[in-house]
Design a protein around this motif. Structure first.
Motif: not given
Length: 148
Positions: A42-43, A114-120, A145-146
């Motif tokens: 989580v960012e 973990d791949s470095g991509e950001l998702r919201a 869903r998270v």
């Protein structure tokens, strides 16, 4: 007689209510389907409001009840006029009630995979997430869903 009709209308419309959505609740059609699982951290987490689309039930119910109540006042043309005014006022009040009832708290959760991509992902606020936590993103191709 009008009171009985109003109560019957309320009972019928109450049956149209849908259960609240949740990141932890699956509908029956969502079960036994494979989901892709991605891990991440989580960012950030931002509070949001989730508004359900208005069905018009609140407006219709308010108008019906307002019209019935308004028509009880006065007699003849006065009864018709107060019925119309009651229907308009009831419709406006019913719309506001539905709008308020259709809102719920949610989170916009930004995850660095973990791949470095950001998702919201935006979902109901039924489970707390904190920056730095490890989480799973469950995706079926349509919904994500998270979860912990």
């Amino acid at each position: 007689m009008k009171t009985v009709a109003a109560l019957a209308l309320i009972g019928i419309l109450a049956g149209c209510a849908t259960p609240p959505e949740s990141g932890s609740v699956y509908n029956s059609y969502q079960t036994m389907n494979e989901q892709v699982v991605r891990m991440g951290t989580v960012e950030s987490v931002r509070n949001v409001s989730i508004a359900s689309p208005e069905s018009g039930v609140g407006t219709m119910t308010g108008a019906a009840l307002g019209g019935l109540g308004g028509s009880e006042i006065g007699g003849g043309k006065g009864s018709i006029a107060t019925g119309i005014i009651g229907a308009v006022a009831g419709g406006l009040v019913g719309q506001q009630v539905e709008r308020g009832a259709g809102r719920r708290n949610g989170f916009e959760i930004t995850v660095k995979l973990d791949s470095g991509e950001l998702r919201a992902i935006t979902q109901p606020a039924d489970e707390l997430f904190r920056p730095g936590e490890r989480v799973r993103l469950l995706s079926n191709g349509y919904n994500t869903r998270v979860t912990h």
